[in-house]
Design an enzyme around this catalytic site. Structure first.
Site, PDB file in Angstrom:
ATOM      1  N   SER A   9      24.018  44.484  43.195  1.00  0.00           N
ATOM      2  CA  SER A   9      25.306  44.586  42.513  1.00  0.00           C
ATOM      3  C   SER A   9      25.088  44.943  41.046  1.00  0.00           C
ATOM      4  O   SER A   9      24.246  44.360  40.365  1.00  0.00           O
ATOM      5  CB  SER A   9      26.053  43.252  42.603  1.00  0.00           C
ATOM      6  OG  SER A   9      27.154  43.246  41.726  1.00  0.00           O
ATOM      7  N   ASP A  25      34.616  49.438  45.763  1.00  0.00           N
ATOM      8  CA  ASP A  25      35.826  48.614  45.796  1.00  0.00           C
ATOM      9  C   ASP A  25      37.048  49.343  46.341  1.00  0.00           C
ATOM     10  O   ASP A  25      38.059  48.701  46.643  1.00  0.00           O
ATOM     11  CB  ASP A  25      36.138  48.069  44.396  1.00  0.00           C
ATOM     12  CG  ASP A  25      35.275  46.874  44.039  1.00  0.00           C
ATOM     13  OD1 ASP A  25      34.667  46.290  44.945  1.00  0.00           O
ATOM     14  OD2 ASP A  25      35.203  46.533  42.850  1.00  0.00           O
TER      15      ASP A  25
END
Length: 409
Positions: free
Chosen positions: A145, A292
């Site tokens: 991430s 996302d």
């Protein structure tokens, strides 16, 4: 709160909506403001995550509970580790205690941090004894991430000799790293990002300045989906946005051309316009730089009866939920044939949508908001609909302004 959703009676939509600041930019700016108090912030996100970040930054010695706010967990870990004299236990929701933090903790320890695991090795809660971090070189796996990377970069200007960060392997979510570096440049830090090495200089003092947060492109994505599923001629105006955005999710303005949506950039707003029908066939996209928006795109494809092959989604396994498995389960309720791997989602075209299903949200704001536009094609229910407050508290109110019918059950 359970909601029953159905679409507007008129699918030729005309509306204007103001969306608050980007959650990603806000949380980065709040951390920089805590380090350099001369910074003022305008158009701050009103999300739960931003509130959790703001509240956490104000704690000096106590338990800090950030609930479901993953960004706050990563950023506050780095912040407290670098703050001499601060002594906190950083924790969150049950799901947060299942999301890994070890890569970041080990990197901070390499720089000299004092961090202990309270329960399970590699996972929150963690006890942090803040101290001055003396070292200035560290390495991280590049395929993790980007929030781990940004967490280190954001505290780098306070290091005596800045920071040199080596990324090992193929880098993902590059736009989020560039967003962080862009904000660091605004406060006067010198940065470089070449091959797999990022350097950030120290910043001794920041003169009084204002950081203006651009509105959230992730939030805008749901309106792209709404326009894509509406009639030709529909227009929704959104503020406040700019063409040269720091946010990786702004790529949606290009991607949704395949769904017939044109983006018109004005001085500080955008107009989304449905100009033609969507391209037929299988929509294919590598979303490694904007994971996302994967849920939004998948639901748009479902509503348009298109198939999709979405790749580059490995980071979705450790979000608020395992988003890939969650999407497989919920898309399947409408009759879709969906397969997922640990980094991709594949959906076959669908002829008819199963009506009146109930969508689970898994404590994940994006599950609720990604599915909501589908009400333009069929009515259904959304469980735990209040979860949208994590990033977009006004979402349901804004949908009502478009004519969506929302009945609380």
């Amino acid at each position: 709160m359970k909601l029953h959703l159905s679409g507007p009676s008129d699918h030729n939509l005309k509306s204007a909506i103001q969306i608050t600041g980007s959650k990603s930019e806000t949380n980065r700016s709040l951390l920089l403001q805590a380090l350099f108090p001369n910074i003022a912030i305008r158009n701050r996100s009103n999300s739960d995550d931003a509130d959790a970040m703001k509240k956490g930054l104000g704690v000096r010695s106590d338990m800090v509970d950030i609930h479901h706010a993953g960004t706050a967990m990563r950023f506050l870990t780095a912040y407290f580790a670098s703050q001499e004299g601060k002594d906190v236990v950083l924790t969150g929701s049950q799901r947060m205690t299942e999301r890994p933090i070890k890569v970041l903790v080990e990197a901070l320890k390499t720089l000299g941090a004092d961090i202990e695991y309270v329960n399970n090795e590699g996972y929150p809660p963690i006890r942090i004894h803040g101290k001055k971090l003396a070292k200035n070189k560290v390495s991280l796996p590049a395929n993790i991430s980007s929030q781990y990377i940004s967490a280190l970069l954001l505290i780098a200007p306070t290091f005596e000799n800045g920071l040199e960060l080596e990324l090992i392997g193929k880098i993902t979510s590059v736009p989020y790293i560039k967003m962080t570096l862009g904000l660091l440049n605004q406060i006067g830090a010198k940065t470089s990002f070449g091959k797999n090495t990022i350097k950030v200089s120290t910043v001794g003092h920041v003169s009084p300045m204002e950081m203006v947060i651009e509105s959230d492109w992730s939030s805008a994505s749901y309106f792209y989906s709404i326009v894509a599923l509406s009639d030709i001629g529909s227009e929704i105006k959104l503020g406040s946005y700019k063409k040269d955005s720091l946010q990786g999710d702004s790529v949606i303005s290009e991607l949704y051309k395949d769904f017939g949506v044109e983006t018109i950039f004005l001085s500080n707003e955008i107009v989304l316009k449905k100009v033609q029908d969507a391209k037929q066939g299988i929509f294919e996209c590598d979303l490694s730089n904007a994971p996302d928006i994967a849920q939004t795109i998948a639901v748009t494809c479902l509503g348009l009866r298109l198939g999709c092959n979405l790749t580059g989604l490995h980071t979705l396994k450790i979000k608020e939920t395992d988003r890939l498995e969650a999407m497989r389960a919920e898309l399947s309720k409408f009759g879709a044939e969906v397969k997922v791997t640990d980094k991709s989602l594949h959906m076959a075209p669908l002829s008819d949508l199963v009506p009146e299903v109930a969508i689970a949200t898994y404590n994940d704001h994006r599950m609720a908001m990604a599915f909501a536009p589908l009400a333009l094609r069929t009515s259904f229910k959304i469980n735990d609909a209040e979860v949208v407050s994590k990033s977009y508290p006004d979402f349901w109110k804004d949908l009502k302004t478009l004519g969506f019918q929302l009945q609380e059950l």
